[in-house]
Design a protein around this motif. Sequence first.
Motif, mmCIF file in Angstrom:
data_model
loop_
_atom_site.group_PDB
_atom_site.id
_atom_site.type_symbol
_atom_site.label_atom_id
_atom_site.label_comp_id
_atom_site.label_asym_id
_atom_site.label_seq_id
_atom_site.Cartn_x
_atom_site.Cartn_y
_atom_site.Cartn_z
ATOM 1 N N LEU A 1 0.853 -1.185 0.000
ATOM 2 C CA LEU A 1 0.000 0.000 0.000
ATOM 3 C C LEU A 1 0.895 1.244 0.000
ATOM 4 O O LEU A 1 1.868 1.310 0.754
ATOM 5 C CB LEU A 1 -0.887 0.013 1.243
ATOM 6 C CG LEU A 1 -1.790 1.236 1.432
ATOM 7 C CD1 LEU A 1 -2.890 1.245 0.374
ATOM 8 C CD2 LEU A 1 -2.374 1.266 2.842
ATOM 9 N N VAL A 2 0.564 2.205 -0.856
ATOM 10 C CA VAL A 2 1.363 3.428 -0.956
ATOM 11 C C VAL A 2 0.456 4.640 -0.793
ATOM 12 O O VAL A 2 -0.542 4.781 -1.506
ATOM 13 C CB VAL A 2 2.099 3.517 -2.316
ATOM 14 C CG1 VAL A 2 2.977 4.770 -2.355
ATOM 15 C CG2 VAL A 2 2.959 2.275 -2.547
ATOM 16 N N THR B 1 -10.281 6.718 -1.542
ATOM 17 C CA THR B 1 -10.202 5.314 -1.147
ATOM 18 C C THR B 1 -11.134 5.035 0.033
ATOM 19 O O THR B 1 -11.180 5.802 0.996
ATOM 20 C CB THR B 1 -8.757 4.950 -0.747
ATOM 21 O OG1 THR B 1 -7.880 5.199 -1.840
ATOM 22 C CG2 THR B 1 -8.662 3.480 -0.356
ATOM 23 N N SER B 2 -11.856 3.956 -0.050
ATOM 24 C CA SER B 2 -12.702 3.522 1.067
ATOM 25 C C SER B 2 -11.824 2.806 2.088
ATOM 26 O O SER B 2 -11.335 1.699 1.831
ATOM 27 C CB SER B 2 -13.803 2.576 0.572
ATOM 28 O OG SER B 2 -14.445 1.961 1.675
ATOM 29 N N PHE B 3 -11.642 3.428 3.246
ATOM 30 C CA PHE B 3 -10.765 2.820 4.250
ATOM 31 C C PHE B 3 -11.379 1.540 4.808
ATOM 32 O O PHE B 3 -10.656 0.576 5.117
ATOM 33 C CB PHE B 3 -10.493 3.822 5.375
ATOM 34 C CG PHE B 3 -9.313 3.447 6.226
ATOM 35 C CD1 PHE B 3 -8.030 3.816 5.857
ATOM 36 C CD2 PHE B 3 -9.485 2.702 7.382
ATOM 37 C CE1 PHE B 3 -6.946 3.446 6.625
ATOM 38 C CE2 PHE B 3 -8.402 2.330 8.161
ATOM 39 C CZ PHE B 3 -7.126 2.708 7.786
ATOM 40 N N TYR C 1 -9.483 -1.949 4.846
ATOM 41 C CA TYR C 1 -9.247 -2.687 6.086
ATOM 42 C C TYR C 1 -9.755 -4.126 5.966
ATOM 43 O O TYR C 1 -9.081 -5.073 6.386
ATOM 44 C CB TYR C 1 -9.938 -1.979 7.250
ATOM 45 C CG TYR C 1 -9.705 -2.662 8.581
ATOM 46 C CD1 TYR C 1 -8.534 -2.427 9.297
ATOM 47 C CD2 TYR C 1 -10.653 -3.544 9.111
ATOM 48 C CE1 TYR C 1 -8.308 -3.058 10.509
ATOM 49 C CE2 TYR C 1 -10.442 -4.180 10.322
ATOM 50 C CZ TYR C 1 -9.269 -3.930 11.023
ATOM 51 O OH TYR C 1 -9.044 -4.568 12.209
ATOM 52 N N ASP C 2 -10.940 -4.306 5.386
ATOM 53 C CA ASP C 2 -11.496 -5.652 5.227
ATOM 54 C C ASP C 2 -10.590 -6.517 4.355
ATOM 55 O O ASP C 2 -10.368 -7.704 4.647
ATOM 56 C CB ASP C 2 -12.892 -5.574 4.599
ATOM 57 C CG ASP C 2 -13.933 -5.026 5.570
ATOM 58 O OD1 ASP C 2 -13.669 -5.041 6.782
ATOM 59 O OD2 ASP C 2 -14.996 -4.571 5.094
ATOM 60 N N GLN D 1 -4.497 6.145 11.567
ATOM 61 C CA GLN D 1 -5.446 5.285 10.868
ATOM 62 C C GLN D 1 -4.719 4.193 10.085
ATOM 63 O O GLN D 1 -5.121 3.020 10.107
ATOM 64 C CB GLN D 1 -6.309 6.134 9.940
ATOM 65 C CG GLN D 1 -7.504 5.419 9.354
ATOM 66 C CD GLN D 1 -8.389 6.342 8.547
ATOM 67 O OE1 GLN D 1 -7.896 7.260 7.883
ATOM 68 N NE2 GLN D 1 -9.689 6.120 8.560
ATOM 69 N N LEU D 2 -3.658 4.572 9.398
ATOM 70 C CA LEU D 2 -2.892 3.599 8.619
ATOM 71 C C LEU D 2 -2.306 2.497 9.492
ATOM 72 O O LEU D 2 -2.232 1.332 9.086
ATOM 73 C CB LEU D 2 -1.757 4.309 7.868
ATOM 74 C CG LEU D 2 -2.146 5.221 6.706
ATOM 75 C CD1 LEU D 2 -0.933 6.016 6.238
ATOM 76 C CD2 LEU D 2 -2.727 4.412 5.564
#
Length: 267
Positions: free
Chosen positions: A8-9, A33-35, A39-40, A79-80
């Motif tokens: 992921l960048v 982007t849908s976080f 995440y899923d 969050q990341l």
Amino acid sequence: MYAAGEILVTGARSGLGRHCCERFNGVPLTRQTSFAELYDAAKQKPFRAIIHAAFNTKPEVSDTQLYTYLQDTLLLTKQLLTLPHQKFIFISSVDVYPKNHQRHHEDETIQLNDVHNIYGVAKLMTESMVQHEGNNPLILRPTALLGVYAKANSLVKILTQANVALTLAAESTFNYIRHEDVSEFIQQALLMDLTGIYNLAAAEKISLAEICQRYQRSAVFGQYAYQTDDIANEKALAVRADFARTSLENVQLFIESGVCKERCSGM
């Protein structure tokens, strides 16, 4: 080349982030982007690495801008760090070091009051978050970056425009490395599973006046003399020989490829 979806960048629309996204066949994270979906997906298959290159670069922030600034820096990183991942790579900056005309090493203790602007302070705070909450954290502190997707800085303006007017003085000094130097280091770091902090810097810095003299360019210089302190690069040099090059050698490689290839022909 890495398989699609492994890395992921962030900051993938421009600059070093865009370069790394292409280099590592990465998943770009943007504001669209849908976080939740990200995440899923990461719960099913954790990212091999997160390369965190996105950051608000404002040197000054007012009280009315502070929450937005925090969202773009510390809160985004927080969050990341919740995403399942094997390795977290944070692109920091040598701006975390005080401007005190000393040679700066990765293991020096830095007092926040000595950092010259909020950008450097925010980078240093983010480093701390990554070190404490990231898996196998790697923190890179690069100097001034040259690349096809980089913003047109004073160097590029000198090389591509005749008699360009600058706010910087001719004696201003910079330490230049290329996007490719950073991504090649990341490639090696992934293979070796490196952790810790690394300065990514050329062996020698260079002044804008020297650039003009070397490439027979002219510019109308300003009054502000920006001085880059010496950055110790021995630790990164032990990993990649690229960092034995000088700033001038990196500038020449930059001219021979990318954004300056056509505009700076004959140099």
